[in-house]
Motif scaffolding. Structure first.
Motif, PDB file in Angstrom:
ATOM      1  N   LYS A 156      -9.067   0.916  -2.449  1.00 48.83           N
ATOM      2  CA  LYS A 156      -9.510   0.142  -1.294  1.00 48.83           C
ATOM      3  C   LYS A 156      -9.757  -1.324  -1.649  1.00 48.83           C
ATOM      4  CE  LYS A 156     -11.619   4.096   1.059  1.00 48.83           C
ATOM      5  NZ  LYS A 156     -12.856   4.667   1.641  1.00 48.83           N
ATOM      6  N   ILE A 208       0.839  -1.210   0.000  1.00 50.44           N
ATOM      7  CA  ILE A 208       0.000   0.000   0.000  1.00 50.44           C
ATOM      8  C   ILE A 208       0.873   1.258   0.000  1.00 50.44           C
ATOM      9  CG2 ILE A 208      -1.620   1.337   1.401  1.00 50.44           C
ATOM     10  CD1 ILE A 208      -2.882  -1.350   2.212  1.00 50.44           C
ATOM     11  N   ARG A 209       1.939   1.208   0.795  1.00 57.61           N
ATOM     12  CA  ARG A 209       2.861   2.365   0.836  1.00 57.61           C
ATOM     13  C   ARG A 209       3.596   2.524  -0.497  1.00 57.61           C
ATOM     14  NH1 ARG A 209       3.944   0.341   6.072  1.00 57.61           N
ATOM     15  NH2 ARG A 209       6.004  -0.423   5.480  1.00 57.61           N
ATOM     16  N   VAL A 263       2.396   1.756  -3.514  1.00 56.92           N
ATOM     17  CA  VAL A 263       1.444   2.351  -4.456  1.00 56.92           C
ATOM     18  C   VAL A 263       1.389   3.861  -4.271  1.00 56.92           C
ATOM     19  CG1 VAL A 263      -1.001   2.495  -5.082  1.00 56.92           C
ATOM     20  CG2 VAL A 263       0.064   0.261  -4.711  1.00 56.92           C
ATOM     21  N   GLN A 264       1.396   4.289  -3.013  1.00 56.50           N
ATOM     22  CA  GLN A 264       1.379   5.729  -2.748  1.00 56.50           C
ATOM     23  C   GLN A 264       2.681   6.386  -3.177  1.00 56.50           C
ATOM     24  OE1 GLN A 264       0.195   6.729   1.230  1.00 56.50           O
ATOM     25  NE2 GLN A 264      -0.072   8.882   0.755  1.00 56.50           N
ATOM     26  N   LEU A 265       3.810   5.661  -3.015  1.00 55.75           N
ATOM     27  CA  LEU A 265       5.117   6.194  -3.429  1.00 55.75           C
ATOM     28  C   LEU A 265       5.140   6.478  -4.925  1.00 55.75           C
ATOM     29  CD1 LEU A 265       8.229   6.708  -2.887  1.00 55.75           C
ATOM     30  CD2 LEU A 265       8.542   4.285  -3.486  1.00 55.75           C
ATOM     31  N   THR A 294       2.487   6.501  -7.216  1.00 55.51           N
ATOM     32  CA  THR A 294       1.373   7.234  -7.832  1.00 55.51           C
ATOM     33  C   THR A 294       1.092   8.568  -7.162  1.00 55.51           C
ATOM     34  OG1 THR A 294      -0.333   6.242  -6.412  1.00 55.51           O
ATOM     35  CG2 THR A 294       0.282   5.050  -8.430  1.00 55.51           C
ATOM     36  N   GLY A 295       1.565   8.714  -5.909  1.00 56.72           N
ATOM     37  CA  GLY A 295       1.266   9.924  -5.157  1.00 56.72           C
ATOM     38  C   GLY A 295      -0.146   9.940  -4.610  1.00 56.72           C
ATOM     39  N   LYS A 296      -0.839   8.808  -4.730  1.00 59.76           N
ATOM     40  CA  LYS A 296      -2.221   8.718  -4.274  1.00 59.76           C
ATOM     41  C   LYS A 296      -2.385   7.508  -3.360  1.00 59.76           C
ATOM     42  CE  LYS A 296      -3.984  10.714  -8.598  1.00 59.76           C
ATOM     43  NZ  LYS A 296      -4.876  10.494  -9.776  1.00 59.76           N
ATOM     44  N   VAL A 297      -3.440   7.516  -2.578  1.00 60.12           N
ATOM     45  CA  VAL A 297      -3.749   6.387  -1.716  1.00 60.12           C
ATOM     46  C   VAL A 297      -4.161   5.201  -2.578  1.00 60.12           C
ATOM     47  CG1 VAL A 297      -5.235   5.547   0.150  1.00 60.12           C
ATOM     48  CG2 VAL A 297      -4.444   7.927   0.149  1.00 60.12           C
ATOM     49  N   ALA A 298      -3.700   4.018  -2.211  1.00 62.43           N
ATOM     50  CA  ALA A 298      -4.018   2.813  -2.978  1.00 62.43           C
ATOM     51  C   ALA A 298      -5.519   2.555  -2.975  1.00 62.43           C
ATOM     52  CB  ALA A 298      -3.292   1.617  -2.370  1.00 62.43           C
TER      53      ALA A 298
END
Length: 421
Positions: A44, A31-32, A34-36, A38-42
């Protein structure tokens, strides 16, 4: 036993396999990640991972794998991240376009294409939504290591892989990791491969140091040693050249800055080789012993005022007469004069502020300066700088070690200026 991450022939495949294995095993790390990228929250919804295959299809052959992304991170609907990794080859625009087209044929409409590379300035990146370096991935894994077992395992694997790939000639222009400190201790003993890896990282950062280029006139573009030898020694070393006419000669004939990673100690020295130009040696010899002592006192005072000063750092003089059996053989020491610079200084500038642990003994300076001025036929090399034992100087165990090295060389500026005047 083969490492669980060494499952592919190509180095970029081994690295991406290690990363994807960690992400597959640790959902929080995934999950972290994906945020790294894309810059967005993964999303749900449930995330899944596959490598060098198409989601939902059978394992492809080796030939089919060549046309597929190194990794997919995807959800159950129309969202995915494609990962294409390189080490020392450029991205192919047509390959990236095929990856995106393959994902579209599989029904994905939200496609995020990520490239991971060892190059600092990769080409053909217009198709990529995000570019990351292996160094950035390594730094992210190190930062996640305390919370994630798998992150720590992959970060350690990157270090091992970098050593193996450097020895195998697969890493010529790039690196996989970044310098985070010198780890050698009783628990992690010195090894030639690890020392060579760390030295390469440190020297890259030092060549980029504006403090060295601006304050000491270091030539950041000058190469160091063509080969870092020392397999059978307990140290590796390299050097930086100055931007001066004298330094355009071989480094054995011009003053230079020497960095040595020994098994238990960091050595940071300004080196005056045996074959240095006569005028440079004459500049120092003309000072006479009292003038030379005053010069060393200024160096020590500079070191004691630097921000990274530690009382366990030893301001150091190293004078050696040596000979070599061959060009690459370790030196045979015929004579050596080594001492803490503070033994040579009669009046310490901080004498009233703290107890000085080193006692004054002027005969060491007499011997060192006498050997310099009366060199005659001996091959006498002089080094002035400092030693920092790893187990006593804590800053060597962090990336602040770069600041320490720069500070020590900067503290030696009185001697450097005098030599080049």
């Amino acid at each position: 036993m083969r490492n669980i991450f060494d499952q592919y022939q190509q180095p970029e495949n081994r690295l991406s396999h290690a990363l994807l294995t960690a992400l597959k095993e640790d959902k929080a790390l995934l999950i972290r990640f994906v945020q790294l990228v894309t810059g967005k929250v993964a999303p749900k919804r449930s995330l899944q991972i596959t490598e060098q295959s198409v989601p939902g299809q059978l394992e492809p052959s080796e030939n089919e794998k060549r046309g597929l992304p190194d990794g997919w991170i995807y959800s159950e609907d129309d969202w995915c991240i494609l990962i294409e990794s390189k080490v020392e080859s450029d991205f192919s625009r047509s390959q990236l376009q095929r990856h995106r087209a393959t994902a579209a044929r599989c029904g994905f409409t939200q496609i995020f294409l990520v490239g991971i590379t060892g190059f600092t300035d990769p080409k053909n990146t217009i198709e990529l939504d995000k570019i990351l370096s292996w160094k950035q991935i390594y730094a992210w894994l190190k930062a996640s290591s305390q919370k994630s077992y798998w992150a720590s395992q992959v970060a350690s694997y990157f270090e091992v892989a970098e050593v193996k790939m450097s020895e195998g000639g697969q890493l010529k222009q790039s690196t996989l990791t970044e310098f985070t400190g010198i780890p050698f201790s009783a628990d992690q003993q010195y090894s030639y491969g690890e020392g060579k890896r760390l030295l390469k990282l440190i020297m890259a950062e030092l060549r980029a140091s504006k403090a060295l280029t601006q304050n000491l006139n270091v030539d950041s573009n000058a190469p160091g040693r063509t080969a870092i030898t020392g397999t059978n020694e307990q140290r590796v070393w390299d050097y930086l050249s100055f931007n001066s006419p004298a330094s355009r000669k071989a480094f054995t004939k011009s003053p230079h800055l020497t960095l040595g990673l020994h098994a238990d100690t960091l050595s940071v020295m300004f080196t005056i080789p045996n074959s240095v130009a006569p005028n440079i040696r004459r500049n120092l010899c003309s000072l006479n012993k009292d003038g030379f002592e005053h010069l060393l006192a200024r160096v020590v005072a500079n070191m004691e005022s630097m921000s990274t000063w530690d009382e366990n750092i030893q301001p150091w003089f190293n004078g050696q007469q040596r000979h070599y059996k061959s060009q690459r053989s370790p030196p045979t020491i015929d004579a050596a004069i080594q001492f803490d610079l503070r033994t040579a200084i009669k009046v310490n500038l901080k004498a009233d502020k703290k107890k000085i642990p080193v006692k004054y003994q002027p005969w060491w300076l007499d011997a060192a300066f006498g050997a310099l001025t009366e060199k005659r036929e001996s091959n006498y090399q002089v080094q002035i700088g400092a030693l920092a034992p790893y187990d006593k100087v804590n800053v060597t165990r962090s990336n602040k070690c770069i600041d320490l090295i720069v500070d020590i060389w900067t503290a030696c500026s009185p001697v450097i200026d005098e030599a080049f005047k």
